[in-house]
Design a protein around this motif. Structure first.
Motif, PDB file in Angstrom:
ATOM      1  N   PHE A 193      29.417   6.865 -48.750  1.00  0.00           N
ATOM      2  CA  PHE A 193      30.700   7.529 -48.532  1.00  0.00           C
ATOM      3  C   PHE A 193      31.408   6.851 -47.359  1.00  0.00           C
ATOM      4  O   PHE A 193      30.814   6.626 -46.303  1.00  0.00           O
ATOM      5  N   VAL A 194      32.665   6.528 -47.555  1.00  0.00           N
ATOM      6  CA  VAL A 194      33.513   5.971 -46.500  1.00  0.00           C
ATOM      7  C   VAL A 194      34.716   6.890 -46.366  1.00  0.00           C
ATOM      8  O   VAL A 194      35.355   7.247 -47.365  1.00  0.00           O
ATOM      9  N   GLY A 195      35.038   7.308 -45.141  1.00  0.00           N
ATOM     10  CA  GLY A 195      36.168   8.220 -45.024  1.00  0.00           C
ATOM     11  C   GLY A 195      36.533   8.539 -43.594  1.00  0.00           C
ATOM     12  O   GLY A 195      36.138   7.857 -42.651  1.00  0.00           O
ATOM     13  N   SER A 196      37.304   9.629 -43.457  1.00  0.00           N
ATOM     14  CA  SER A 196      37.780  10.107 -42.159  1.00  0.00           C
ATOM     15  C   SER A 196      37.671  11.621 -42.142  1.00  0.00           C
ATOM     16  O   SER A 196      37.264  12.237 -43.126  1.00  0.00           O
ATOM     17  N   ALA A 197      38.038  12.243 -41.012  1.00  0.00           N
ATOM     18  CA  ALA A 197      37.906  13.690 -40.886  1.00  0.00           C
ATOM     19  C   ALA A 197      39.029  14.236 -40.014  1.00  0.00           C
ATOM     20  O   ALA A 197      39.547  13.548 -39.130  1.00  0.00           O
ATOM     21  N   THR A 198      39.419  15.492 -40.299  1.00  0.00           N
ATOM     22  CA  THR A 198      40.438  16.176 -39.504  1.00  0.00           C
ATOM     23  C   THR A 198      39.943  17.564 -39.138  1.00  0.00           C
ATOM     24  O   THR A 198      39.156  18.174 -39.862  1.00  0.00           O
ATOM     25  N   ILE A 199      40.420  18.056 -37.998  1.00  0.00           N
ATOM     26  CA  ILE A 199      40.146  19.417 -37.550  1.00  0.00           C
ATOM     27  C   ILE A 199      41.481  20.103 -37.326  1.00  0.00           C
ATOM     28  O   ILE A 199      42.267  19.692 -36.469  1.00  0.00           O
ATOM     29  N   ASP A 200      41.747  21.124 -38.137  1.00  0.00           N
ATOM     30  CA  ASP A 200      43.029  21.841 -38.084  1.00  0.00           C
ATOM     31  C   ASP A 200      44.199  20.866 -38.204  1.00  0.00           C
ATOM     32  O   ASP A 200      45.217  20.999 -37.511  1.00  0.00           O
ATOM     33  N   GLY A 201      44.058  19.872 -39.095  1.00  0.00           N
ATOM     34  CA  GLY A 201      45.130  18.928 -39.362  1.00  0.00           C
ATOM     35  C   GLY A 201      45.217  17.779 -38.386  1.00  0.00           C
ATOM     36  O   GLY A 201      46.049  16.883 -38.567  1.00  0.00           O
ATOM     37  N   VAL A 202      44.373  17.747 -37.363  1.00  0.00           N
ATOM     38  CA  VAL A 202      44.391  16.674 -36.362  1.00  0.00           C
ATOM     39  C   VAL A 202      43.160  15.796 -36.572  1.00  0.00           C
ATOM     40  O   VAL A 202      42.051  16.300 -36.799  1.00  0.00           O
ATOM     41  N   ALA A 203      43.352  14.468 -36.518  1.00  0.00           N
ATOM     42  CA  ALA A 203      42.244  13.541 -36.739  1.00  0.00           C
ATOM     43  C   ALA A 203      41.106  13.815 -35.764  1.00  0.00           C
ATOM     44  O   ALA A 203      41.324  14.023 -34.563  1.00  0.00           O
ATOM     45  N   ALA A 204      39.887  13.834 -36.280  1.00  0.00           N
ATOM     46  CA  ALA A 204      38.720  14.053 -35.435  1.00  0.00           C
ATOM     47  C   ALA A 204      38.561  12.895 -34.451  1.00  0.00           C
ATOM     48  O   ALA A 204      38.829  11.736 -34.781  1.00  0.00           O
ATOM     49  N   GLU A 205      38.126  13.198 -33.253  1.00  0.00           N
ATOM     50  CA  GLU A 205      37.993  12.185 -32.218  1.00  0.00           C
ATOM     51  C   GLU A 205      36.797  11.275 -32.498  1.00  0.00           C
ATOM     52  O   GLU A 205      35.816  11.671 -33.142  1.00  0.00           O
ATOM     53  N   ASP A 206      36.886  10.048 -32.002  1.00  0.00           N
ATOM     54  CA  ASP A 206      35.760   9.134 -32.098  1.00  0.00           C
ATOM     55  C   ASP A 206      34.554   9.731 -31.389  1.00  0.00           C
ATOM     56  O   ASP A 206      34.689  10.364 -30.327  1.00  0.00           O
ATOM     57  N   GLY A 207      33.399   9.524 -31.970  1.00  0.00           N
ATOM     58  CA  GLY A 207      32.182  10.103 -31.419  1.00  0.00           C
ATOM     59  C   GLY A 207      31.741  11.363 -32.125  1.00  0.00           C
ATOM     60  O   GLY A 207      30.604  11.813 -31.943  1.00  0.00           O
ATOM     61  N   ALA A 208      32.630  11.951 -32.939  1.00  0.00           N
ATOM     62  CA  ALA A 208      32.237  13.130 -33.709  1.00  0.00           C
ATOM     63  C   ALA A 208      31.166  12.729 -34.728  1.00  0.00           C
ATOM     64  O   ALA A 208      31.189  11.630 -35.284  1.00  0.00           O
ATOM     65  N   ILE A 209      30.231  13.624 -34.968  1.00  0.00           N
ATOM     66  CA  ILE A 209      29.087  13.338 -35.834  1.00  0.00           C
ATOM     67  C   ILE A 209      29.298  13.990 -37.205  1.00  0.00           C
ATOM     68  O   ILE A 209      29.584  15.189 -37.300  1.00  0.00           O
ATOM     69  N   VAL A 210      29.152  13.179 -38.253  1.00  0.00           N
ATOM     70  CA  VAL A 210      29.199  13.674 -39.628  1.00  0.00           C
ATOM     71  C   VAL A 210      27.775  13.662 -40.175  1.00  0.00           C
ATOM     72  O   VAL A 210      27.067  12.648 -40.076  1.00  0.00           O
TER      73      VAL A 210
END
Length: 469
Positions: free
Chosen positions: A33-50
Motif C-alpha cells: 500500500f502506498v498512500g497518505s493520511a489526513t486528520i480532520d481534513g489536515v495532512a498528517a504530520e511526518d513521523g505519524a505511524i501507520v
C-alpha cells in the motif's frame, strides 16, 4: 528395453516428484500500500505511524515521511488471502479498510475524523478591579474534553486592558508566573475568547488565577480573579427515541428515586439512598457549587436552571436536585446513552421535572387507579364437534314396482363334436439317392498346419527378444 532408457525414465520421474517442493519454497509476493493520511481534513504530520491489522494482530507498520507512506504486508506463515485489513494512524481508527491479495498493490488515503467534543462542566468567576483601573469583568471556563475554553468580558474604565493570562498561584502576593496565555484585548475592554490545551481539572486545583494587564504597562494589573478549586455540576439533556431526559455534562443519564421525599417549597428533599450499599449502585450527583444548566439552543426544551437545587448531606457533601428530586447515576451506565437504571423505583427525568415511564417501569401515580379501556378481545376458539345422533325409525313399505320388460334373445347353440379319423393312405414311391460327400480330412490337416506355423513364429520371437536384452 535398454538400461540407458530405463535410467532416463527414472530420472524424469524423480524430477517430477521434486517439483512441488521447489515451487512451495518460493516467496509469496506481498501486498503493498502506498498512500497518505489526513486528520480532520489536515495532512498528517511526518513521523505519524501507520499500522495494519489482520485478525486483531498487527501485521505491518510504516512511518509517514514527506507526506506519504509505503506499507508492505508479507504473508509469512499465515494465510492472509482475502482477509480484511484495518488501519490505525497513531493509534486512532481510520475509516478505510482493504482486503489482502497476493502480489496486490494499492494507493490509499487514510482519514481520521475526530469525534465532536461536547461541552462539559462550566466554571464562572468574577474579575475584580485592581489599581483603580475602573474595570471589572467575568470569565467563563468551559470543559471541552482535554481542552478548556476561556471566554472573558471586561468593562471599560479609567485604564485599558491588553494582555491577559492564566497565572499560577492566587490573586495578590501569591500570584506566580504565566501558565496559559489568553487572547489579548484590542480596544482596552470588551471580549476575549481562547481555547487552551489544559483540562478543566488541572485549572481548578486551587492554584490558578486569571490576571489582566494595563495596555502599554504590563507591570500594572487591571483585574484579577481566582479560579475556584471546586466545580459546579452541570445538568443537560439528551434524547432517546421520542423522549428527552436529563444527563450530566458528559451525557451520562441521571435518575430519580420515587422512594425519596420530593422537596417542595419550604420542605427540604430527603434522600433515602444514603447508605454505602445503595450509593455504590446509585452514586449521587455531587457538586462543589450551585449547579448550572447547560444552554442548548438547538432544543425547544433544555434543563431548567430554576428547577436546580441542592441537598446538604450530614458529611458536608452536596447533592444536586431537580424539581425537588435528588439526582443519581446508575453504576452499570458506562457510556452516554446507557439507560440501564430505568427499572423498579428508578426513573429518568424529563426537562419539565416529571419522571419518564418506560422499559419495565409503570407510572407510580396511576398504579392504584383504573387503567385505560383495553383493546377488544380476540375471537373465541370454535366449539368441539357434537355427538352422533340416534338412528331414525324405519320408513313405510313402498308401492309395487311396474311390470318388467321382455327378455333378450337367446345365444347360439354349442359347436358339434369332431368327426372320426379317416383310413390310412397308400405308401409313396422311393426317393432318388443323394451324391457322395467330400472327405473332411483335408480341412483338418490345413488347420493343424496353420497352428504349427504360428507356434514356431512365437517361439522364435521370444528367443530374439531375450538375446536383444
Amino acid at each position: 528395453m535398454t538400461k540407458s532408457r530405463l535410467i532416463l525414465i527414472l530420472a524424469v520421474m524423480a524430477l517430477v516428484l521434486t517439483l512441488p517442493s521447489v515451487v512451495s519454497a518460493q516467496r509469496v509476493p506481498p501486498h503493498v500500500f502506498v498512500g497518505s493520511a489526513t486528520i480532520d481534513g489536515v495532512a498528517a504530520e511526518d513521523g505519524a505511524i501507520v499500522t495494519a491489522w489482520i485478525d486483531d494482530a498487527e501485521v505491518a507498520s510504516a512511518t509517514i515521511a514527506g507526506g506519504s507512506f509505503t506499507l508492505v504486508i508479507d504473508q509469512e506463515d499465515s494465510t492472509y488471502a482475502a482477509k480484511a485489513i484495518s488501519f490505525l494512524l497513531d493509534g486512532q481508527s481510520v475509516a478505510e479498510t482493504a482486503t489482502w491479495m497476493q502480489g496486490g498493490g494499492d494507493e490509499i488515503v487514510l482519514t481520521v475524523t475526530s469525534a465532536p467534543v461536547v461541552p462539559g462542566r462550566v466554571v464562572t468567576i468574577d474579575l475584580l478591579e485592581l489599581n483603580d483601573s475602573g474595570q471589572r469583568g467575568s470569565a467563563i471556563l468551559t470543559e471541552l474534553g482535554p481542552d478548556t475554553r476561556v471566554v472573558l468580558s471586561i468593562s471599560s474604565g479609567a485604564l485599558e486592558t491588553e494582555l491577559v493570562h492564566i497565572h499560577l498561584g492566587q490573586c495578590g502576593a501569591s500570584l506566580g508566573g504565566v501558565d496559559q496565555a489568553l487572547t489579548s484585548f484590542v480596544d482596552g475592554s470588551g471580549g476575549s475568547n481562547t481555547t487552551v490545551a489544559a483540562t478543566l481539572d488541572s485549572l481548578t486545583d486551587g492554584n490558578h488565577a486569571i490576571n489582566s494587564h494595563e495596555a502599554g504597562n504590563p507591570g500594572n494589573y487591571t483585574t484579577c480573579g481566582n479560579i475556584p478549586s471546586s466545580i459546579a455540576a452541570t445538568v443537560s439533556t439528551a434524547w432517546s427515541g421520542l423522549n428527552q431526559y436529563l444527563v450530566d455534562h458528559r451525557g451520562m443519564s441521571l435518575y430519580l428515586f420515587t422512594v425519596d421525599t420530593q422537596g417542595s417549597g419550604s420542605e427540604a428533599p430527603v434522600a433515602r439512598c444514603a447508605v454505602e450499599a445503595c450509593t455504590q449502585v446509585w452514586p449521587p450527583l455531587w457538586t462543589g457549587e450551585d449547579p448550572v444548566a447547560m444552554d442548548q439552543p438547538e432544543f425547544n426544551d433544555s434543563a431548567n436552571a430554576d428547577m436546580l437545587g441542592t441537598l446538604e448531606w450530614e458529611d458536608g457533601r452536596t447533592q444536586v436536585t431537580y424539581n425537588g428530586w435528588p439526582l443519581y447515576y446508575y453504576f452499570k451506565d458506562v457510556a452516554p446513552g446507557d439507560l440501564y437504571g430505568q427499572y423498579g423505583d428508578w426513573f429518568l427525568i424529563a426537562p419539565q421535572g416529571t419522571l419518564l415511564v418506560g422499559g419495565t417501569n409503570v407510572d407510580p401515580a396511576g398504579a392504584a387507579g383504573p387503567g385505560p379501556k383495553g383493546d377488544r378481545g380476540a375471537r373465541g376458539a370454535s366449539g368441539s364437534k357434537g355427538a352422533t345422533g340416534d338412528a331414525g325409525a324405519n320408513g313405510a313399505a313402498g308401492r309395487n314396482g311396474a311390470a318388467g320388460s321382455d327378455g333378450a334373445d337367446g345365444s347360439d347353440g354349442a359347436r358339434g363334436a369332431r368327426g372320426s379319423d379317416g383310413a390310412d393312405g397308400a405308401a409313396g414311391a422311393a426317393g432318388v439317392a443323394g451324391a457322395a460327400g467330400d472327405d473332411g480330412g483335408v480341412a483338418l490337416a490345413v488347420v493343424a498346419l496353420i497352428i504349427a506355423i504360428i507356434s514356431l513364429l512365437g517361439a522364435g520371437g521370444v528367443f530374439f527378444m531375450r538375446r536383444g536384452s
